[in-house]
Enzyme design. Structure first.
Site, mmCIF file in Angstrom:
data_model
loop_
_atom_site.group_PDB
_atom_site.id
_atom_site.type_symbol
_atom_site.label_atom_id
_atom_site.label_comp_id
_atom_site.label_asym_id
_atom_site.label_seq_id
_atom_site.Cartn_x
_atom_site.Cartn_y
_atom_site.Cartn_z
ATOM 1 C CG ASP A 20 48.100 -2.536 -27.755
ATOM 2 O OD1 ASP A 20 48.911 -3.099 -28.501
ATOM 3 O OD2 ASP A 20 47.048 -2.005 -28.161
ATOM 4 C CD GLU A 65 52.867 -1.774 -29.686
ATOM 5 O OE1 GLU A 65 53.297 -1.482 -30.821
ATOM 6 O OE2 GLU A 65 51.719 -1.456 -29.286
#
Length: 645
Positions: free
Chosen positions: A311, A354
């Site tokens: 993330d 990401e």
């Protein structure tokens, strides 16, 4: 009581402080041993700025007076060994700082935690589960993901489905409920929003306190292992969302763990993450590197996780509070080190970034000066296609490049095409409700969007609920709108998704060369007036290809001409406008013959029906009789020679 064989070796401590103790969880935290036939529990913690460290728990009435740790080295490793088996006990570390403050902290390396809102750690053994996924592990080694179909079902464990009283399903119940659902739809992987222990449900796990502790919201760690084991036994890969960039600032967690900014950057401008109200890990500190890399290996080795989606990689690549995009060399070096260690440990691991930046060579191996990820989320494609689809059809000619631009860089990285939870929350609307037009048009355009996604180069990721046309955006405190299956169009879009995934998985041209330019070729990229696009997807065998035609308006056409590269017949193998999917039935039921006429720069032409808001997938075919060993004759369709192009 001192048991010398349980104390850390000089070499272990050297590796930890060097940033290369990749199994530090085997030393730190709480571990139960047997010594001379007696149970022994060892506690070990890193707290260099602590003056005193004590152990408190339900076994000593939360009074650590007689449970003081011994400082093992000057760099701040503390240890306490107790002559009893404390398995299952609750505990915390009482840390007295240099200025006399007393802090109660959960164990950073705890393997299990108390159910929130309580925050104590729990002594837990890692060897309490016997795995049965050997066949899956062997299969993974034979087939790497790059040339295989990958379609990922992204899932929030707490809101996929709930009990009638609003309680969560457990890890065991999700194994019974979710796995058959995934198999029925054909997804190859499930990606789980973070399952590390976290205090606030609303954070969805992205603000963690217990990195080694699977959240107790859904059960015990061995029950999560059962869930993953069952996924593997059914051929489903498991990817875990993982957050190595920042962490939760709750008082019992890592923040100011020993009174100092032990796990985070010292300077406030580097440390404080104002966007999320969290603290950024000090990725240049060797002990933090040992902690995080060890954590990733922990999930792989003890929970058989097949991969990670990292993330907020942009928050690692660049200093988060810089007024300009200033590269964080600590973060870049950490990512390279992490990815190299993970891949060296298991070449089959899937590591996905990401990343919303344009940093180059994200998916280039570290040995070739890249960051070493296998895949990167294609955020540019996602933003462009959604902006295009949300534009009224009569105006799409004005944003034509939103479709075409992604193919200019589609092969610069190994991409995953994401329609994630981030796109269907906080007022952004569901995928279905993003589509303009009336009720029928919304469903037709959702089918078209999903079909175009499957045909576009890149692996696929979709958030739960898309598969039956969830009308409202994701509500993380409620389960998905399962009653929508009672409505015809929602049931039909679910049928469509299942069939689309089947077509994707059985069509090698749609996935074999996702990462190479040779796997894609435009036929007609310039028809902005009608918003119709046509292109080829090509497999490793150049004779194996598909022709895809997409119409992004409500107009339908008969006898629409498309240039093709070879002289053969074509069969439509998929059409999003089929009546069983909720469409109008404007399909191509008959075999299509070619005409020797140059069109779209190709030597031959076919005429096809173009459905409204539809996608058609056609395959060149030639029939031949093939005698099998049984003596029976079988007619098989196969790709014909593509000829000169």
């Amino acid at each position: 009581m001192v048991v010398s064989t349980l104390y850390p070796t000089d070499f272990q401590m050297h590796l930890f402080h060097e940033g290369t103790f990749y199994h530090s969880y085997q030393l730190f935290g709480a571990h139960v041993f047997s010594e001379n036939g007696r149970g022994v529990t060892r506690f070990c913690v890193w707290a260099p700025s602590a003056r005193i460290v004590r152990l408190v728990g339900d076994f000593n009435n939360w009074n650590g007076t007689d449970y003081t740790f011994h400082r093992v080295n000057k760099e701040g490793i503390w240890m306490l060994i107790l002559p009893e088996n404390l398995e299952g006990s609750l505990y915390k570390y009482e840390i007295v700082t240099n200025d006399g403050m007393s802090l109660l902290k959960s164990d950073p390396y705890a393997f299990y935690s108390e159910l929130r809102p309580n925050t104590a750690s729990r002594v837990y053994r890692l060897d309490s589960y016997q795995w049965s996924d050997f066949k899956w592990q062997v299969k993974k080694e034979k087939k790497l993901s790059f040339s295989e179909p990958v379609i990922i079902y992204e899932l929030h464990f707490g809101s996929w489905k709930k009990h009638a009283n609003g309680e969560f399903l457990t890890y065991l119940e999700m194994a019974d409920e979710l796995i058959p659902y995934i198999l029925d739809h054909g997804f190859t992987h499930v990606e789980l929003l973070p399952l590390v222990e976290h205090p606030l449900d609303d954070s969805w796990g992205y603000q963690g306190t217990g990195y080694f502790s699977p959240t107790s919201r859904y059960g015990a760690p061995h029950e999560l292992k059962y869930f993953i084991d069952q996924c593997h036994q059914n051929g489903i890969g498991v990817i875990l969302d993982w957050v190595p960039g920042h962490f939760c600032k709750d008082a019992h967690g890592l923040y100011q763990f020993d009174g100092s900014h032990l796990y985070s950057y010292e300077h406030p401008n580097d440390r404080e993450n104002d966007i999320w109200g969290t603290a950024n890990f000090d990725l240049g500190k060797p002990e933090v590197q040992s902690f995080l890399i060890s954590n990733a290996l922990y999930w792989m080795e003890n929970f058989h996780i097949d991969g990670f989606r990292l993330d907020a990689v942009a928050n690692i690549i660049f200093w988060p509070n810089s007024n300009e995009e200033k590269p964080n060399l600590f973060g870049l070096d950490f990512l390279k080190k992490l990815n190299k260690v993970l891949i060296d440990n298991d070449p089959t691991v899937i590591i996905i970034a990401e990343d919303s930046t344009d940093w180059p060579q994200v998916t280039t191996p570290v040995d070739y000066d890249g960051l070493g990820f296998q895949y990167k989320w294609n955020m540019g494609w996602m933003n462009d296609i959604l902006e295009y689809m949300e534009t009224p059809s009569q105006n799409r000619n004005e944003v034509h490049q939103k479709i075409t631009f992604s193919l200019l860089y589609a092969f610069s990285e190994n991409f995953v095409l994401p329609f994630s939870h981030d796109e269907v929350v906080h007022g952004k609307k569901s995928l279905l409700n993003k589509m303009p037009g009336d009720y029928w048009q919304k469903f037709a355009q959702l089918r078209l969007l999903l079909g175009f996604m499957m045909a576009h180069p890149g692996k696929k990721l979709l958030f739960m609920g898309f598969e039956f046309g969830q009308f409202v955006e994701w509500k993380d405190k409620e389960q998905l709108d399962w009653p929508l299956f009672d409505f015809e169009m929602h049931e039909k879009v679910n049928v469509y998704v299942k069939e689309l995934i089947k077509v994707y998985k059985r069509s090698k041209p749609l996935y074999e060369l996702d990462h190479l330019q040779t796997g894609f070729e435009w036929i007609d990229v310039n028809n902005s007036d009608q918003s119709i696009f046509s292109f080829l997807r090509i497999g490793c065998d150049a004779d194996d290809f598909l022709l895809i035609v997409c119409n992004f308006t409500e107009k339908k056409y008969s006898n629409y001409k498309v240039g093709v590269p070879n002289e053969c017949k074509y069969r439509e193998v998929f059409n999003s406008d089929q009546e069983q999917f909720g469409g109008s039935g404007h399909t191509n039921k008959k075999i299509l013959k070619v005409e020797k006429r140059v069109f779209h720069g190709k030597p031959y032409t076919i005429e096809i029906n173009i459905p409204p808001f539809g996608i058609s997938i056609l395959r060149p075919v030639k029939s031949r009789k093939e005698r099998k060993g049984s003596g029976k004759e079988k007619v098989r369709s196969h790709a014909s020679s593509r000829g000169e192009r």
